[in-house]
Motif scaffolding. Structure first.
Motif, PDB file in Angstrom:
ATOM      1  N   TRP A  39     -11.794   6.485   3.048  1.00 35.77           N
ATOM      2  CA  TRP A  39     -10.641   6.910   2.254  1.00 35.77           C
ATOM      3  C   TRP A  39      -9.336   6.622   2.993  1.00 35.77           C
ATOM      4  O   TRP A  39      -8.365   6.156   2.381  1.00 35.77           O
ATOM      5  CB  TRP A  39     -10.733   8.399   1.902  1.00 35.77           C
ATOM      6  CG  TRP A  39     -11.640   8.646   0.738  1.00 35.77           C
ATOM      7  CD1 TRP A  39     -12.855   9.251   0.751  1.00 35.77           C
ATOM      8  CD2 TRP A  39     -11.407   8.264  -0.622  1.00 35.77           C
ATOM      9  NE1 TRP A  39     -13.393   9.274  -0.515  1.00 35.77           N
ATOM     10  CE2 TRP A  39     -12.516   8.677  -1.384  1.00 35.77           C
ATOM     11  CE3 TRP A  39     -10.364   7.612  -1.273  1.00 35.77           C
ATOM     12  CZ2 TRP A  39     -12.616   8.470  -2.749  1.00 35.77           C
ATOM     13  CZ3 TRP A  39     -10.465   7.411  -2.647  1.00 35.77           C
ATOM     14  CH2 TRP A  39     -11.580   7.828  -3.362  1.00 35.77           C
ATOM     15  N   LEU A  40      -9.309   6.878   4.300  1.00 36.61           N
ATOM     16  CA  LEU A  40      -8.112   6.533   5.079  1.00 36.61           C
ATOM     17  C   LEU A  40      -7.861   5.031   5.053  1.00 36.61           C
ATOM     18  O   LEU A  40      -6.711   4.584   4.992  1.00 36.61           O
ATOM     19  CB  LEU A  40      -8.256   7.020   6.524  1.00 36.61           C
ATOM     20  CG  LEU A  40      -8.106   8.518   6.736  1.00 36.61           C
ATOM     21  CD1 LEU A  40      -8.439   8.882   8.185  1.00 36.61           C
ATOM     22  CD2 LEU A  40      -6.703   8.972   6.379  1.00 36.61           C
ATOM     23  N   GLY A  41      -8.934   4.258   5.094  1.00 35.84           N
ATOM     24  CA  GLY A  41      -8.793   2.810   5.003  1.00 35.84           C
ATOM     25  C   GLY A  41      -8.212   2.370   3.667  1.00 35.84           C
ATOM     26  O   GLY A  41      -7.366   1.474   3.608  1.00 35.84           O
ATOM     27  N   ILE A  45      -4.702   0.479   3.232  1.00 29.17           N
ATOM     28  CA  ILE A  45      -4.513  -0.805   2.551  1.00 29.17           C
ATOM     29  C   ILE A  45      -3.414  -0.703   1.506  1.00 29.17           C
ATOM     30  O   ILE A  45      -2.580  -1.610   1.358  1.00 29.17           O
ATOM     31  CB  ILE A  45      -5.843  -1.301   1.937  1.00 29.17           C
ATOM     32  CG1 ILE A  45      -6.776  -1.752   3.060  1.00 29.17           C
ATOM     33  CG2 ILE A  45      -5.605  -2.432   0.951  1.00 29.17           C
ATOM     34  CD1 ILE A  45      -8.158  -2.125   2.612  1.00 29.17           C
ATOM     35  N   VAL A  46      -3.377   0.414   0.780  1.00 33.29           N
ATOM     36  CA  VAL A  46      -2.306   0.613  -0.209  1.00 33.29           C
ATOM     37  C   VAL A  46      -0.951   0.649   0.493  1.00 33.29           C
ATOM     38  O   VAL A  46       0.012   0.009   0.047  1.00 33.29           O
ATOM     39  CB  VAL A  46      -2.553   1.891  -1.037  1.00 33.29           C
ATOM     40  CG1 VAL A  46      -1.339   2.248  -1.874  1.00 33.29           C
ATOM     41  CG2 VAL A  46      -3.790   1.724  -1.918  1.00 33.29           C
ATOM     42  N   ALA A  47      -0.866   1.384   1.611  1.00 35.90           N
ATOM     43  CA  ALA A  47       0.386   1.434   2.368  1.00 35.90           C
ATOM     44  C   ALA A  47       0.748   0.058   2.922  1.00 35.90           C
ATOM     45  O   ALA A  47       1.924  -0.331   2.937  1.00 35.90           O
ATOM     46  CB  ALA A  47       0.270   2.451   3.502  1.00 35.90           C
ATOM     47  N   LEU A  76      -0.682  -0.878  10.523  1.00 41.80           N
ATOM     48  CA  LEU A  76      -1.653  -0.476   9.494  1.00 41.80           C
ATOM     49  C   LEU A  76      -2.893  -1.355   9.513  1.00 41.80           C
ATOM     50  O   LEU A  76      -4.008  -0.868   9.278  1.00 41.80           O
ATOM     51  CB  LEU A  76      -0.996  -0.495   8.114  1.00 41.80           C
ATOM     52  CG  LEU A  76      -0.005   0.640   7.846  1.00 41.80           C
ATOM     53  CD1 LEU A  76       0.762   0.377   6.561  1.00 41.80           C
ATOM     54  CD2 LEU A  76      -0.714   1.977   7.791  1.00 41.80           C
ATOM     55  N   VAL A  77      -2.719  -2.640   9.793  1.00 34.24           N
ATOM     56  CA  VAL A  77      -3.880  -3.534   9.900  1.00 34.24           C
ATOM     57  C   VAL A  77      -4.798  -3.057  11.023  1.00 34.24           C
ATOM     58  O   VAL A  77      -6.031  -3.047  10.875  1.00 34.24           O
ATOM     59  CB  VAL A  77      -3.434  -4.998  10.126  1.00 34.24           C
ATOM     60  CG1 VAL A  77      -4.579  -5.860  10.607  1.00 34.24           C
ATOM     61  CG2 VAL A  77      -2.859  -5.568   8.849  1.00 34.24           C
TER      62      VAL A  77
END
Length: 186
Positions: A39-41, A45-47, A76-77
């Motif tokens: 879920w954090l991933g 990805i959305v961010a 984020l990546v």
């Protein structure tokens, strides 16, 4: 207490708690951790998409590139990749050496699976240890475009290393019990 139950309790190392119940609890914990990472991933990805979109919009529409967007996207990546790596270890979604093991006799296969998971565990522990050291060594430096510590670049790899250790232990316990680790989304 029957002899089998007494042995299971001794194997668990806790008085009155059977080894199967402890292993079941640990599996549920690991599954929840893996789902949380997924879920954090997804949110990461959305961010990431939002940051890159804002960067493109700023560059081509506003003619003023936001410098923080690229740094945030790179950070984020790292987070998405490292969390995904840990989940890949748990769900056996990685490219493994197991492909040759289907041809081996059962005894050799089992020993090799123990070795593979032990080596992955050692790798995760080394990764966590060294990334914590790296984060501490650069914590006083700042990323100029995000105004946060440079150490935040090493935090996801350290967390991923800890998760890899936990998930490798889960695989070793499952091997010892003769069971399989169920994927996080099943």
């Amino acid at each position: 207490m029957p002899p089998d139950a007494a042995q299971a309790t001794q194997a668990a190392g806790t008085e009155g708690v059977p080894a199967g119940a402890l292993a079941g609890w640990y599996t549920r914990l690991c599954r929840r951790l893996a789902r949380g990472c997924m879920w954090l991933g997804i949110f990461g990805i959305v961010a990431l998409i939002c940051a890159v979109s804002w960067q493109v919009f700023g560059r081509y529409v506003l003619n003023s590139t936001p410098t923080w967007a690229e740094s945030l996207a790179l950070l984020l990546v790292l987070y998405v990749t490292m969390l995904g790596t840990a989940v890949g270890v748990r769900d056996a979604g990685h490219i493994g050496l197991e492909s040759f093991l289907v041809l081996a006799p059962e005894g050799v296969r089992l020993k090799m699976e123990y070795l593979i998971h032990a080596l992955v565990l050692a790798f995760g522990a080394a990764m966590a240890w060294n990334c914590v050291y790296l984060a501490q060594s650069v914590w006083s430096y700042r990323l100029p475009t995000l105004w946060i510590s440079e150490g935040w670049k090493y935090v996801p790899a350290a967390v991923s290393g800890v998760l890899i250790v936990l998930f490798s232990i889960e695989h070793l316990v499952a091997l010892a019990r003769g069971t399989e680790v169920e994927p996080s989304w099943s």
